[in-house]
Write an enzyme that holds these catalytic residues in place. Structure first.
Site, PDB file in Angstrom:
ATOM      1  N   SER A  90      -6.048   3.923   4.050  1.00 55.33           N
ATOM      2  CA  SER A  90      -5.455   3.044   3.033  1.00 55.33           C
ATOM      3  C   SER A  90      -6.505   2.254   2.263  1.00 55.33           C
ATOM      4  O   SER A  90      -6.314   1.085   1.948  1.00 55.33           O
ATOM      5  CB  SER A  90      -4.439   2.084   3.679  1.00 55.33           C
ATOM      6  OG  SER A  90      -3.594   1.519   2.715  1.00 55.33           O
TER       7      SER A  90
ATOM      8  N   SER B 114       0.787  -1.234   0.000  1.00 57.59           N
ATOM      9  CA  SER B 114       0.000   0.000   0.000  1.00 57.59           C
ATOM     10  C   SER B 114       0.816   1.280   0.000  1.00 57.59           C
ATOM     11  O   SER B 114       0.250   2.361  -0.148  1.00 57.59           O
ATOM     12  CB  SER B 114      -0.958   0.014   1.202  1.00 57.59           C
ATOM     13  OG  SER B 114      -2.096  -0.783   0.932  1.00 57.59           O
TER      14      SER B 114
ATOM     15  N   LYS C 295       0.340   3.802  -2.787  1.00 58.13           N
ATOM     16  CA  LYS C 295      -0.693   4.835  -2.782  1.00 58.13           C
ATOM     17  C   LYS C 295      -0.107   6.242  -2.677  1.00 58.13           C
ATOM     18  O   LYS C 295      -0.813   7.221  -2.938  1.00 58.13           O
ATOM     19  CB  LYS C 295      -1.686   4.566  -1.645  1.00 58.13           C
ATOM     20  CG  LYS C 295      -2.557   3.337  -1.930  1.00 58.13           C
ATOM     21  CD  LYS C 295      -3.294   2.829  -0.717  1.00 58.13           C
ATOM     22  CE  LYS C 295      -4.086   1.567  -1.090  1.00 58.13           C
ATOM     23  NZ  LYS C 295      -4.520   0.803   0.070  1.00 58.13           N
TER      24      LYS C 295
END
Length: 387
Positions: free
Chosen positions: A118, A53, A56
């Site tokens: 997230s 993640s 991102k």
């Protein structure tokens, strides 16, 4: 041809930056001072890692860039597709903003869902809203990465799913983080918000550094089975910003502790030193076909590094450029870069500009330069064949 020249006042360079007495248990790590771009510590920082993640941060950069360019507004709304809901939302079982399928959400809320909790569904919804499809957005990610100088990292999706086409390096993730912090201060603040409530669901920010007394103010964590636990984080103390990246931690606790220890060590053990003032000659670059055979190169800003207190080993430095430069050369043109090294490790790279203009030389002087270059190339070729 790649040219290297010695630095002016090389002997005056101060002590080197050494990671003496500090070890980290994570397999991949890098700590950088944002103000001077000095690498304070690195460990396998150029190896490929799976970002999970932390990817991102790149997704957010593209959204921020679209807003800054006027093509997107915070109060624009995007529709949540079945793909975003099924692959990234509640049915998928991963981190989610919990967007209902076919609902609409404002860009600002989707940004918060992306960087605070997230949300995979937020990432996919933003990607589809900005580019029309997740695949088209991935194309933008790789194009934008190239524009930002991320030469090694490749992106395969905007939310963190593992795959052979989703690989980054810790060094380039720190580079990306520094760009986001510096370029979008009004949007970077979302990374530091402690919680986010959407559709009556309250979630805490997943970044563990925000709860520590470090001055931490943002960026992202990531974890999938194939990558271990990773984090890209930043903190400010006494007007000094450090950016850290750790990847491959075995547990969330190890990730948080190692990132915390790196930041604390960086803040406590380094001090800023100036190597060159803005506009001060750093070295020279050869010029072909000009009214001068060389031009002084300067940095447009002060050249500073962070140095570990109490260490006496010298730094080394050099001016690197593709050359010789071809006349005419305009004053202020970016023609070279300064490399400051600690042993074999580059701790600082700084672009250098021509200090003055170099016009084309007379025909005889250009002819002489051409003959010289021909002879030099012939010698270089012959030597290369003997190796």
């Amino acid at each position: 041809m790649r040219f290297v020249s010695a630095l002016a006042a090389l002997a005056a360079l101060p002590a080197a930056v050494l990671a003496e007495g500090f070890q980290t248990s994570v397999p991949h790590a890098i700590l950088v001072d944002a103000g001077t771009h000095t690498v304070l510590l690195e460990k396998a920082a150029d190896d490929f890692v799976t970002p999970a993640s932390t990817v991102k941060v790149m997704t957010a950069e593209i959204v921020f860039h679209e807003i800054a360019e006027g093509r997107l507004k915070l109060d624009d709304e995007f529709t949540v597709s079945e793909h975003a809901w099924r692959s990234g939302g509640a049915p998928a079982g991963g981190s989610a903003m919990f967007l209902p399928v076919n609902s609409r959400a404002k860009v600002e809320d989707l940004i918060r869902g992306l960087v605070i909790v997230s949300g995979n569904d937020a990432a996919i919804t933003l990607a589809e809203g900005v580019a029309g499809s997740e695949e088209a957005f991935v194309g933008r990610m790789n194009k934008r990465a190239s524009e930002l100088g991320l030469a090694k990292s490749i992106f395969g999706n905007p939310w963190g799913q593992a795959g052979p086409d989703q690989k980054v390096t810790p060094r380039e993730m720190v580079q990306l983080a520094a760009h986001v912090i510096e370029t979008y201060p009004d949007f970077y603040r979302y990374f530091g918000e402690k919680e986010f409530t959407w559709n009556k669901i309250r979630q805490q920010n997943r970044n563990p550094l925000l709860t520590m007394s470090l001055g931490a103010d943002g960026l992202k964590t990531g974890n999938i089975d194939s990558s271990g636990f990773g984090l890209v984080g930043s903190a400010v103390q006494d007007d000094r910003r450090l950016i850290v990246a750790v990847y491959g931690a075995k547990t969330a606790k190890e990730r948080a502790e190692e990132a915390r220890k790196l930041l604390q060590w960086g803040f406590r053990n380094f001090e800023e030193k100036q190597l060159f003032k803005a506009g001060e000659p750093v070295g020279t670059a050869q010029v072909y076909g000009g009214d001068s055979g060389a031009v002084a190169v300067v940095s447009p800003t002060d050249v500073k590094v962070l140095l570990q207190r109490g260490v006496s080993e010298k730094l080394s430095g050099k001016v690197v450029y593709e050359g010789p430069l071809i006349a005419p050369v305009a004053a202020g043109a970016k023609v070279a870069k300064l490399e400051i090294r600690r042993g074999s490790t580059v701790v600082l790279e700084q672009p250098l500009e021509a200090a003055e203009s170099v016009e084309q030389g007379s025909l005889p002087s250009r002819a002489f330069d051409a003959a010289y270059e021909y002879a030099a190339a012939a010698i270089h070729s012959k030597l290369a064949k003997k190796q």
